[in-house]
Design an enzyme around this catalytic site. Structure first.
Site, PDB file in Angstrom:
ATOM      1  N   HIS A  99       0.818  -1.226   0.000  1.00  0.00           N
ATOM      2  CA  HIS A  99       0.000   0.000   0.000  1.00  0.00           C
ATOM      3  C   HIS A  99       0.845   1.266   0.000  1.00  0.00           C
ATOM      4  O   HIS A  99       0.320   2.354  -0.234  1.00  0.00           O
ATOM      5  CB  HIS A  99      -0.992  -0.011   1.171  1.00  0.00           C
ATOM      6  CG  HIS A  99      -0.417   0.404   2.485  1.00  0.00           C
ATOM      7  ND1 HIS A  99      -0.001  -0.491   3.452  1.00  0.00           N
ATOM      8  CD2 HIS A  99      -0.199   1.632   3.017  1.00  0.00           C
ATOM      9  CE1 HIS A  99       0.442   0.165   4.511  1.00  0.00           C
ATOM     10  NE2 HIS A  99       0.330   1.452   4.266  1.00  0.00           N
ATOM     11  N   ASP A 148      -0.754  -7.452   1.592  1.00  0.00           N
ATOM     12  CA  ASP A 148      -0.116  -6.131   1.606  1.00  0.00           C
ATOM     13  C   ASP A 148       1.393  -6.287   1.788  1.00  0.00           C
ATOM     14  O   ASP A 148       1.937  -6.047   2.867  1.00  0.00           O
ATOM     15  CB  ASP A 148      -0.723  -5.291   2.736  1.00  0.00           C
ATOM     16  CG  ASP A 148      -0.240  -3.852   2.717  1.00  0.00           C
ATOM     17  OD1 ASP A 148       0.320  -3.429   1.692  1.00  0.00           O
ATOM     18  OD2 ASP A 148      -0.421  -3.155   3.740  1.00  0.00           O
ATOM     19  N   SER A 245       4.294   2.648   7.888  1.00  0.00           N
ATOM     20  CA  SER A 245       3.915   1.567   6.970  1.00  0.00           C
ATOM     21  C   SER A 245       5.136   0.983   6.266  1.00  0.00           C
ATOM     22  O   SER A 245       6.062   1.709   5.886  1.00  0.00           O
ATOM     23  CB  SER A 245       2.938   2.089   5.920  1.00  0.00           C
ATOM     24  OG  SER A 245       1.710   2.426   6.502  1.00  0.00           O
ATOM     25  N   GLY A 246       5.108  -0.332   6.090  1.00  0.00           N
ATOM     26  CA  GLY A 246       6.198  -1.009   5.401  1.00  0.00           C
ATOM     27  C   GLY A 246       7.373  -1.370   6.278  1.00  0.00           C
ATOM     28  O   GLY A 246       8.203  -2.192   5.904  1.00  0.00           O
TER      29      GLY A 246
END
Length: 303
Positions: A99, A148, A245-246
């Site tokens: 994402h 994801d 994120s990530g």
């Protein structure tokens, strides 16, 4: 078989074996750090002045504390470039969340900062790489954030140093539920609607939360997938947030000093809310996908 054919086979075999075994054959280790000397750096003709906000409820990390964490950046991103984290899993590959590329999909403008803890003073071990390609899981669904996970290939390899080391991706045989020293790290926001900017990597200790509990009524009520992990605290207060994120969810091995990256920061309801812990993509679940795609693309691109 002629000598050239044998050399090609040996090279391919070495690449296939070496994907998980670079930098002296180790991963997940935090090297001893020499005295920290602040420095700035530039890439090409552009000098970057970085800043971002950070993990909710965390504290500042020391230089080299998590030497596989990277910052994925884009000139158009808020907080002066940083928009996602990632984990260096080989000298040329970064593991992150799919994402991250929903809003930033022009990889020619992206760059990856590796070996830094504070953006404004990256330190002697920091390097910058551009991005060669991004591989997003073919089943990724942005509507529900399933599958994801993504791989990012750097334009050229990095060299391991005390500030740059490889992450260990959770092996299928690992019993993750038995790991109890787990941490998150990132440059994401300190509250769900934070306007404060900072540039120091934040870290926080979290607990793994049973996925069945995490997915129960009053918690995420079925929105957690079977390839997810949950981590945080039932009462909230400590969590990943926007900008994290990530990045990695990391747990120390039960019987050794090294660390496993067991999850990739994926989503959450708000940040640090009670019964709404962080949800992570399980790296163990996608171990074969990661291994296969790195191997195939490394061999395909080999001269």
């Amino acid at each position: 078989m002629n000598g050239l054919g044998l050399l090609v086979l040996l090279t391919v075999a070495g690449l296939a074996h070496g994907l998980w075994d670079n930098c002296g054959g180790s991963c997940g280790l935090r090297a001893p750090i020499p005295a920290y000397t602040p420095m700035t750096y530039s890439y090409g003709n552009a000098a970057y002045d970085y800043g971002s906000t950070r993990i909710v409820g965390g504290s500042g990390a020391m230089p080299g504390a998590w030497p596989w964490i990277v910052s994925i950046q884009h000139p158009w991103a808020p907080h002066l470039g940083h928009f996602c984290g990632g984990s260096l899993i080989s000298t040329q590959w970064v593991l992150t969340a799919a994402h991250c590329f929903d809003d930033y999909n022009n990889i020619t403008r992206m760059y990856v900062v590796i070996g830094a803890t504070r953006f404004t003073q990256p330190g002697p071990g920091a390097v910058v790489r551009t991005v060669k390609q991004v591989l997003i899981h073919p089943y990724y669904n942005p509507a529900v954030l399933s599958y994801d996970i993504a791989l990012m290939e750097l334009d050229h390899p990095v060299q391991c140093t005390p500030y740059i080391q490889l992450a260990c991706v959770a092996h299928p045989s690992l019993i993750i539920s038995e790991l109890n020293n787990c941490w998150i790290a990132g440059w994401g926001e300190i509250t769900a609607k934070s306007l404060e900017e900072g540039d120091l990597l934040q870290e926080a200790k979290v607990r793994l939360i049973d996925v069945q509990l995490c997915n129960s009524s009053g918690w995420y009520a079925g929105k957690v997938h079977n390839h997810n992990l949950c981590a945080g605290y039932p009462e909230g207060k400590i969590d990943t947030c926007q900008g994290d994120s990530g990045g990695p969810l990391m747990c120390q091995d039960k019987n050794a000093d090294f660390w496993w990256v067991v999850g990739v920061t994926s989503f959450g309801r708000g940040c640090a809310r009670a019964k709404k812990p962080g949800v992570y993509t399980s790296t163990q679940y996608f171990y074969d996908w990661i291994n296969l795609n790195m191997r195939e693309n490394t061999v395909k691109n080999a001269p």
